[in-house]
Design a protein around this motif. Structure first.
Motif, PDB file in Angstrom:
ATOM      1  N   LEU A 105     -31.472  19.283  12.059  1.00  0.00           N
ATOM      2  CA  LEU A 105     -30.496  19.663  11.250  1.00  0.00           C
ATOM      3  C   LEU A 105     -30.934  20.907  10.394  1.00  0.00           C
ATOM      4  O   LEU A 105     -31.950  21.046   9.940  1.00  0.00           O
ATOM      5  N   THR A 106     -30.081  22.043  10.693  1.00  0.00           N
ATOM      6  CA  THR A 106     -30.606  23.400  10.241  1.00  0.00           C
ATOM      7  C   THR A 106     -30.040  23.455   8.635  1.00  0.00           C
ATOM      8  O   THR A 106     -28.964  23.635   8.445  1.00  0.00           O
ATOM      9  N   ILE A 107     -31.125  23.771   7.888  1.00  0.00           N
ATOM     10  CA  ILE A 107     -30.781  23.966   6.498  1.00  0.00           C
ATOM     11  C   ILE A 107     -31.206  25.484   6.029  1.00  0.00           C
ATOM     12  O   ILE A 107     -32.209  25.981   6.266  1.00  0.00           O
ATOM     13  N   PHE A 108     -30.282  26.169   5.440  1.00  0.00           N
ATOM     14  CA  PHE A 108     -30.833  27.543   5.232  1.00  0.00           C
ATOM     15  C   PHE A 108     -30.919  27.469   3.666  1.00  0.00           C
ATOM     16  O   PHE A 108     -30.308  26.975   2.918  1.00  0.00           O
ATOM     17  N   GLY A 109     -31.929  28.187   3.543  1.00  0.00           N
ATOM     18  CA  GLY A 109     -32.702  28.101   2.088  1.00  0.00           C
ATOM     19  C   GLY A 109     -33.447  26.791   1.858  1.00  0.00           C
ATOM     20  O   GLY A 109     -33.832  26.386   3.004  1.00  0.00           O
ATOM     21  N   ASP A 110     -33.751  26.343   0.815  1.00  0.00           N
ATOM     22  CA  ASP A 110     -34.399  25.147   0.413  1.00  0.00           C
ATOM     23  C   ASP A 110     -33.667  24.109   0.449  1.00  0.00           C
ATOM     24  O   ASP A 110     -34.209  22.556  -0.055  1.00  0.00           O
ATOM     25  N   GLY A 111     -32.298  24.067   0.589  1.00  0.00           N
ATOM     26  CA  GLY A 111     -31.338  22.800   0.698  1.00  0.00           C
ATOM     27  C   GLY A 111     -30.999  22.603  -0.734  1.00  0.00           C
ATOM     28  O   GLY A 111     -30.357  21.646  -0.943  1.00  0.00           O
ATOM     29  N   SER A 112     -31.580  23.360  -1.889  1.00  0.00           N
ATOM     30  CA  SER A 112     -31.086  22.960  -3.389  1.00  0.00           C
ATOM     31  C   SER A 112     -29.805  23.455  -3.719  1.00  0.00           C
ATOM     32  O   SER A 112     -29.129  22.957  -4.736  1.00  0.00           O
ATOM     33  N   GLN A 113     -29.209  24.595  -2.893  1.00  0.00           N
ATOM     34  CA  GLN A 113     -28.013  24.982  -3.238  1.00  0.00           C
ATOM     35  C   GLN A 113     -26.827  23.777  -2.969  1.00  0.00           C
ATOM     36  O   GLN A 113     -26.802  22.868  -2.401  1.00  0.00           O
ATOM     37  N   THR A 114     -25.764  23.860  -3.772  1.00  0.00           N
ATOM     38  CA  THR A 114     -24.747  22.747  -3.997  1.00  0.00           C
ATOM     39  C   THR A 114     -23.714  23.051  -3.192  1.00  0.00           C
ATOM     40  O   THR A 114     -23.143  24.213  -3.205  1.00  0.00           O
ATOM     41  N   ARG A 115     -22.796  22.022  -2.748  1.00  0.00           N
ATOM     42  CA  ARG A 115     -21.449  22.419  -2.259  1.00  0.00           C
ATOM     43  C   ARG A 115     -20.648  21.000  -2.889  1.00  0.00           C
ATOM     44  O   ARG A 115     -21.141  20.190  -3.197  1.00  0.00           O
ATOM     45  N   SER A 116     -19.197  21.097  -2.896  1.00  0.00           N
ATOM     46  CA  SER A 116     -18.269  20.109  -3.367  1.00  0.00           C
ATOM     47  C   SER A 116     -17.207  20.071  -2.352  1.00  0.00           C
ATOM     48  O   SER A 116     -16.608  20.993  -2.177  1.00  0.00           O
ATOM     49  N   PHE A 117     -17.578  18.945  -1.388  1.00  0.00           N
ATOM     50  CA  PHE A 117     -16.353  18.855  -0.401  1.00  0.00           C
ATOM     51  C   PHE A 117     -15.096  18.015  -0.626  1.00  0.00           C
ATOM     52  O   PHE A 117     -15.138  16.592  -1.199  1.00  0.00           O
ATOM     53  N   CYS A 118     -14.178  18.611  -0.332  1.00  0.00           N
ATOM     54  CA  CYS A 118     -12.697  17.856  -0.423  1.00  0.00           C
ATOM     55  C   CYS A 118     -12.232  17.369   0.850  1.00  0.00           C
ATOM     56  O   CYS A 118     -11.945  18.330   2.023  1.00  0.00           O
TER      57      CYS A 118
END
Length: 329
Positions: A203-216
């Motif tokens: 699984l490719t994560i861009f950055g360190d993975g600490s960025q957040t998202r909120s999925f609807c």
């Protein structure tokens, strides 16, 4: 006689679900799409219906619809990083020329028009969570600025038509939405992760993975859009799920869901990629009596089942998320 609604971007992810929603509620639906990113398989189940018709047309060119028209929902736009980095001019044109054409059509037909905006108008936000009063932090000349600024202009011209021509307008700011009919590996987090897991890739994560998202989940999103269209509220309104998660945590959820044992690999974060994304949905709750009902666990199970049922040929059709030319140096 059935009310008539035009839905642009009808063969896309959200557009196709909107077609289903309005068909189910007794409307006559006119779908329109130039199929640059849309797929007819998303709406092929509607082609035999008496209350559905499809126009293969680019809304950046003059739009003509014969007869009366009661509502317009403008959802024609590339909506993933892969798309708007690959077709930046078209992205700008559909947000500007396309929106102008459809506002003109709404004025001609005396129709109410709902414009699909996005949480990307907030850019890489400096406030958290993001409320509708926040003006955003957008880099106008970055690669992803073509999408962010197209949507910001779209909101501006829509409000100008509302104020100057007294046009009935609605603006929805859509936060990350997922569900069946998303394009596999289109550059967005969920299909990218699921596609990699199903193919046995890391699984490719861009950055360190600490960025957040909120999925609807898509059913909740469509319900919110539907309620907004028939409300009396004319300013932009956020529709999204406020349950926030880091990308790294979400990647682990994908591993658990798919029963795979992929590793996570980390790459540089693309320029101006938002570090935090969480909607303030106070207005949606108070004005529309709307809030999401589908948990991420339930929604992801449905989404995973959809992708798992794809053919091996569809699964192997990769749309590489390559941001190498757009990394901040």
């Amino acid at each position: 006689m059935a009310k008539r609604v035009l839905i642009t971007g009808a063969a896309g992810f959200l557009g196709s679900h909107l077609c289903d929603k309005f068909i189910a509620n007794g409307f006559y639906v006119i779908g329109m799409d130039n199929l640059i990113t849309g797929d007819l398989k998303n709406i092929e189940h509607l082609f035999g219906l008496e209350n559905f018709e499809f126009h293969h047309h680019d809304v950046t060119k003059f739009v003509h619809i014969g007869g009366d028209l009661d509502y317009i929902l403008h959802f024609a736009s590339p909506a993933s990083p892969i798309d708007y980095l690959k077709i930046p001019i078209q992205t700008l044109k559909v947000g500007s020329l396309g929106t102008h054409n459809l506002l003109g059509l709404a004025k001609e037909k005396d129709a109410r028009i709902l414009i699909a905006s996005t949480s990307e108008v907030y850019g890489d936000p400096l406030v958290h969570p993001q409320s509708e009063e926040y003006f955003g932090n957008v880099n106008t000349i970055s690669p992803r600025g073509v999408y962010d600024e197209a949507k910001r202009f779209q909101e501006s011209i829509t409000m100008a038509y509302h104020r100057f021509h007294r046009l009935e307008t609605r603006i929805v700011r859509i936060f990350n939405t997922y569900g069946p009919r998303m394009r596999l590996n289109d550059g967005r987090v969920i299909p990218a992760f699921i596609g990699q897991a199903l193919r046995g890739e890391n699984l490719t994560i861009f950055g360190d993975g600490s960025q957040t998202r909120s999925f609807c989940y898509v059913d909740d999103q469509i319900d919110g859009i539907y309620k907004l269209l028939f409300s009396d509220y004319t300013n932009p309104i956020n529709i999204g799920n406020p349950h926030e998660i880091t990308i790294k945590e979400f990647a682990q959820e994908i591993v658990n869901l798919t029963g795979t044992n992929q590793k996570m690999i980390f790459k540089e974060l693309p320029q101006d990629d938002p570090k935090q994304r969480k909607p303030d949905i106070t207005k949606a709750k108070n004005i529309l009596n709307w809030e999401p009902k589908v948990s991420r666990e339930e929604g992801m199970k449905k989404t995973y089942e959809y992708f798992k049922a794809l053919s091996p040929q569809e699964l192997e059709k990769k749309e590489h998320k390559d941001f190498s030319n757009h990394i901040r140096k």
